[in-house]
Design a protein around this motif. Structure first.
Motif, short mmCIF file in Angstrom:
data_model
loop_
_atom_site.label_atom_id
_atom_site.label_comp_id
_atom_site.label_asym_id
_atom_site.label_seq_id
_atom_site.Cartn_x
_atom_site.Cartn_y
_atom_site.Cartn_z
N GLY A 60 139.53 75.41 43.24
CA GLY A 60 139.63 74.87 41.89
C GLY A 60 139.52 73.36 41.87
N ALA A 61 140.15 72.72 42.84
CA ALA A 61 140.08 71.26 42.91
C ALA A 61 138.65 70.79 43.18
CB ALA A 61 141.02 70.74 43.99
N VAL A 62 137.96 71.46 44.08
CA VAL A 62 136.57 71.09 44.39
C VAL A 62 135.68 71.31 43.17
CG1 VAL A 62 134.56 71.68 45.80
CG2 VAL A 62 136.80 71.44 46.86
N LEU A 63 135.86 72.45 42.49
CA LEU A 63 135.05 72.70 41.29
C LEU A 63 135.33 71.67 40.20
CD1 LEU A 63 135.17 76.60 41.07
CD2 LEU A 63 133.26 75.16 41.77
N GLY A 64 136.59 71.30 40.04
CA GLY A 64 136.93 70.27 39.06
C GLY A 64 136.31 68.93 39.41
N ALA A 65 136.34 68.59 40.68
CA ALA A 65 135.73 67.33 41.12
C ALA A 65 134.22 67.36 40.92
CB ALA A 65 136.06 67.07 42.59
N LEU A 66 133.60 68.49 41.21
CA LEU A 66 132.16 68.61 40.99
C LEU A 66 131.81 68.45 39.52
CD1 LEU A 66 131.29 71.58 43.38
CD2 LEU A 66 130.62 69.18 43.65
N LEU A 67 132.60 69.04 38.65
CA LEU A 67 132.38 68.91 37.22
C LEU A 67 132.51 67.46 36.78
CD1 LEU A 67 131.93 70.19 34.41
CD2 LEU A 67 134.42 70.44 34.28
N LEU A 68 133.53 66.78 37.26
CA LEU A 68 133.70 65.37 36.90
C LEU A 68 132.55 64.51 37.40
CD1 LEU A 68 137.52 64.79 37.37
CD2 LEU A 68 136.22 64.78 35.25
#
Length: 78
Positions: A60-68
């Motif tokens: 989830g953290a990686v996906l959130g960072a990718l989105l940002l």
């Protein structure tokens, strides 16, 4: 899940497992197999859920960072 619930579910699981495996066992053995299986399965499941919980946090953290990063590149960086 509490120990009492594991014992009750284990008794039912032992009955089903001995029927599915076509094993002829007395009631005490059937219940003991089910209870032991439920205790082992419950502990393994708790461990897997704990590990997967931590892993899902990382995903989830990686996906959130990718989105940002995508939003930053798309709208802020020109």
């Amino acid at each position: 899940m509490s120990i009492v619930a594991l014992i009750i579910i284990g008794a039912a699981a032992g009955f089903l497992a001995t029927r599915m495996m076509r094993i002829e066992a007395d009631i005490i053995t059937t219940v003991a197999i089910g209870i032991a299986g439920a205790l082992i399965g419950g502990l393994v499941l708790r461990t897997l859920l704990a590990v997967m919980g931590m892993l899902s946090g990382l995903v989830g953290a990686v996906l959130g960072a990718l989105l940002l990063i995508w939003l930053w590149q798309k709208y802020l960086q020109k």
